[in-house]
Design a protein around this motif. Structure first.
Motif, PDB file in Angstrom:
ATOM      1  N   SER A 150       0.836  -1.210   0.000  1.00 42.10           N
ATOM      2  CA  SER A 150       0.000   0.000   0.000  1.00 42.10           C
ATOM      3  C   SER A 150       0.867   1.254   0.000  1.00 42.10           C
ATOM      4  CB  SER A 150      -0.894   0.039   1.245  1.00 42.10           C
ATOM      5  OG  SER A 150      -1.792  -1.023   1.242  1.00 42.10           O
ATOM      6  N   MET A 151       1.978   1.156   0.713  1.00 42.54           N
ATOM      7  CA  MET A 151       2.905   2.274   0.792  1.00 42.54           C
ATOM      8  C   MET A 151       3.468   2.593  -0.601  1.00 42.54           C
ATOM      9  SD  MET A 151       6.267   1.941   3.047  1.00 42.54           S
ATOM     10  CE  MET A 151       7.686   2.948   2.722  1.00 42.54           C
ATOM     11  N   ALA A 182       1.973   2.027  -3.346  1.00 43.56           N
ATOM     12  CA  ALA A 182       0.886   2.670  -4.094  1.00 43.56           C
ATOM     13  C   ALA A 182       0.867   4.164  -3.774  1.00 43.56           C
ATOM     14  CB  ALA A 182      -0.448   2.029  -3.730  1.00 43.56           C
ATOM     15  N   GLY A 183       0.984   4.501  -2.499  1.00 43.62           N
ATOM     16  CA  GLY A 183       0.984   5.908  -2.094  1.00 43.62           C
ATOM     17  C   GLY A 183       2.147   6.669  -2.719  1.00 43.62           C
ATOM     18  N   MET A 184       3.317   6.032  -2.767  1.00 38.45           N
ATOM     19  CA  MET A 184       4.490   6.685  -3.363  1.00 38.45           C
ATOM     20  C   MET A 184       4.282   6.887  -4.865  1.00 38.45           C
ATOM     21  SD  MET A 184       7.455   4.578  -1.325  1.00 38.45           S
ATOM     22  CE  MET A 184       8.902   5.514  -1.873  1.00 38.45           C
ATOM     23  N   LEU A 223       1.429   7.150  -6.449  1.00 35.26           N
ATOM     24  CA  LEU A 223       0.414   8.182  -6.673  1.00 35.26           C
ATOM     25  C   LEU A 223       0.983   9.576  -6.417  1.00 35.26           C
ATOM     26  CD1 LEU A 223      -2.740   6.460  -5.098  1.00 35.26           C
ATOM     27  CD2 LEU A 223      -2.199   6.704  -7.521  1.00 35.26           C
ATOM     28  N   SER A 224       2.128   9.633  -5.743  1.00 38.68           N
ATOM     29  CA  SER A 224       2.796  10.914  -5.489  1.00 38.68           C
ATOM     30  C   SER A 224       3.888  11.196  -6.522  1.00 38.68           C
ATOM     31  CB  SER A 224       3.418  10.910  -4.088  1.00 38.68           C
ATOM     32  OG  SER A 224       2.440  10.612  -3.122  1.00 38.68           O
ATOM     33  N   LEU A 283       6.346   9.039  -7.717  1.00 36.96           N
ATOM     34  CA  LEU A 283       7.591   8.260  -7.712  1.00 36.96           C
ATOM     35  C   LEU A 283       7.370   6.944  -8.462  1.00 36.96           C
ATOM     36  CD1 LEU A 283       8.701   8.874  -3.994  1.00 36.96           C
ATOM     37  CD2 LEU A 283       9.513  10.027  -6.061  1.00 36.96           C
ATOM     38  N   GLY A 304      -4.678  -1.099  -3.928  1.00 35.03           N
ATOM     39  CA  GLY A 304      -3.676  -0.028  -3.990  1.00 35.03           C
ATOM     40  C   GLY A 304      -3.068   0.134  -5.372  1.00 35.03           C
TER      41      GLY A 304
END
Lengths: 273, 307
Positions: free
Chosen positions: B54-55, B57-59, B61-62, B64, B86
């Motif tokens: 999930s992390m 995925a967050g990166m 979407l930011s 990276l 994610g």
């Protein structure tokens, strides 16, 4: 400060009214879970987040993720009230073919929604990734997450808790909407959550524990933890499921129930007076 | 293959500032060079794969480009829902790398075997499922992956796999014909391709036959254009070879293709892979392959009977 507080009270009452009306009109459940976090959402959106609505793609915007995705009916009302989209779009709420249903969809469908949630335990790890990305890119903004107490059953929450501490992500903030209930019972009885604040503390987070419906408590706690460097931060917010409507408060039937016509009238009457 | 992964990723990280590596507490010294070159873009996420995925995925979407790396069962089925929501649902451009796939960690037992990863990820919308046959395909896929939208799964072996694909133009979703022959069309996925190449030597020696051997490289997207051209080539047998369950992998996907395209009845499909069972009698990769007829000799035996 007094002016701020009046906005808080006014917006919270407005959002509560809309959430109850929408639940009645669209037959959308999770009313109790929405009402318990309205005050926190209002505080976060009106007093914390630095987002320019005309620049929602700004890489240096603050990010909010509703990790307890079933609170979406409250989030959608907040986003509409903040001007992320036209309020009339919410007329489609719960209707066939609408993007507005029970959980936030992935970004791109509803302006202002940063992540699809609804499966519990995903929002905090995603926000952790976003907070780390901000650090890697040298951005000064922060990530905010709203968790439910039931959600703290999920192992992935504690995986994220450990890693966020080791990465010293001081731009990651979590709020727990601690309403003491999950879908089928008392959260403490189902999975022994307590001592919740101690747990987060021992996982390396800066922790405060407050009344999640009281503006001054939330505001003081946020301003205090904000100054802490090198640690992720969490505010355990004691809340009441169904807050604001006497016959819904602390009654877990309102996790799934939707109000009938008389209940709607009574609820709206209470909110107006 | 894993060393090639580490060195290629280090090169990519030097070229681009958005490349990050998330490791699930493996690859001890392997990533030293990466860490030296991009210390803040290497994150040991611990033994906590759900969070790691999930992390990532967050990166992504930011903005990276994270690569997530650990042993295949832990980077696929362990955190399947995080991949589904994610990565796949958010169309997050994360590259998942499963190392030690199939029987690479044969001796470690069923906890470390992976014969279902491709089948499961194949049915998530939007995710590409790649299984390079060697380090050349792996490196080409990695370079192309970071230019594409959406999530990509790359299934790799362990170490010491022979180089098989020396073609200049290696592309995701395009097969490479490693050997051009007749009678048999052998479609291979992953490092087990080397067994088919070995079989071909024996086929030539003993039976005077030369099969066509293809490295598929990718399960999804499937190179349907290539397969269409093969329908009329008069092969009596299409053979699929994979170090994966015969359910849901290359064999099943090619069967679907044949069915969908009203293939000539004269084409018979033979699926070589791991049967629907856990493996109890352990040994090294070579031993277990031989137990299931997936080594060069086993493949030869199958083909000989068809002649």
């Amino acid at each position: 400060m007094n002016i701020d507080k009046s906005i808080f009270l006014e917006k919270a009452r407005l959002i509560r009214r809309k959430v109850v009306e929408t639940s009645y009109n669209s037959k959308i459940p999770h009313l109790g879970s929405c009402l318990s976090c309205v005050d926190l959402l209002v505080y976060i959106y009106w007093f914390v987040l630095k987002i320019q609505i005309e620049k929602v793609d700004d890489p240096n915007r603050d990010i909010f993720i509703l990790s307890k995705g079933h609170g979406a009916p409250a989030l959608f009302q907040v986003l509409a009230e903040k001007g992320f989209f036209e309020e009339k779009l919410l007329d489609t709420f719960g209707k066939s073919g609408s993007f507005f249903h029970e959980h936030p969809p992935k970004p791109g469908y509803i302006n202002g929604v940063e992540a699809a949630t609804g499966s519990l335990g995903h929002g905090l790890p995603m926000a952790l990734g976003m907070a780390l990305a901000k650090k890697i890119k040298g951005l000064s903004s922060s990530c905010f997450v709203l968790l439910s107490d039931g959600e703290c059953n999920e192992g992935s929450i504690w995986e994220a808790a450990m890693l966020a501490a080791s990465l010293k992500l001081d731009n990651l903030y979590a709020f727990v909407d601690y309403n003491k209930w999950q879908a089928t019972g008392r959260s403490q009885e189902i999975m022994a959550l307590e001592p919740l604040a101690e747990k987060w503390k021992s996982f390396g987070w800066e922790v405060d524990e407050i009344d999640g419906h009281d503006f001054n408590s939330i505001d003081n706690a946020y301003k205090k933890i904000k100054t802490q460097l090198n640690k992720p931060k969490i505010i355990i917010c004691h809340t009441i499921k169904g807050k604001g409507i006497s016959f819904m408060e602390d009654d877990n039937n309102w996790h799934y129930r939707v109000p009938n016509e008389q209940e709607l009238k009574n609820a709206l009457y209470e909110l107006e007076n | 293959m894993r060393n090639a992964f580490a060195s290629e990723l280090t090169k990519l990280a030097k070229e681009r500032e958005d490349i990050c590596l998330l490791s699930g507490d493996i690859g001890n010294r392997m990533f030293d060079n990466f860490k030296e070159n991009a210390p803040n873009r290497f994150i040991n996420c611990g033994i906590a794969e759900a969070n790691m995925m999930s992390m990532a995925a967050g990166m992504a979407l930011s903005g990276l480009r994270p690569f997530v790396y650990t042993i295949t069962p832990f980077t696929t089925t362990r955190c399947l829902e995080q991949i589904k929501i994610g990565l796949a649902y958010h169309n997050a451009p994360v590259v998942i790398v499963g190392t030690g796939s199939g029987l690479s960690y044969s001796e470690l037992g069923p906890t470390h075997h992976s014969f279902e990863d491709m089948a499961i990820l194949n049915c998530l919308p939007g995710i590409k499922v790649l299984a390079p046959c060697d380090q050349n395909e792996l490196k080409a896929f990695m370079r192309e992956a970071i230019t594409l939208d959406g999530p990509i799964y790359i299934r790799i072996g362990k170490k010491g796999e022979p180089i098989l694909n020396t073609h200049q133009q290696i592309k995701i979703g395009k097969v490479t014909e490693l050997m051009n022959g007749n009678q048999f069309l052998i479609l291979c996925l992953g490092p087990i391709t080397s067994e088919a190449i070995e079989t071909s030597n024996k086929l030539k020696e003993i039976l005077g036959l030369k099969p066509t051997i293809v490295s598929m490289g990718s399960l999804k997207p499937l190179d349907e254009k290539f397969l269409m051209t093969q329908l009329s080539k008069g092969y009596k047998y299409w053979i699929t070879l994979e170090e994966h369950s015969v359910i849901g992998g290359l064999g099943s996907t090619v069967a679907d293709f044949l069915q969908k395209n009203n293939s000539p009845k004269s084409i018979k499909l033979i699926k070589l892979g791991i049967p629907d069972e856990f493996i109890h009698k352990l040994g090294n990769q070579k031993f277990v392959r031989s137990q299931y007829g997936l080594d060069s000799e086993g493949i030869f035996d199958v083909l000989e009977k068809l002649c």
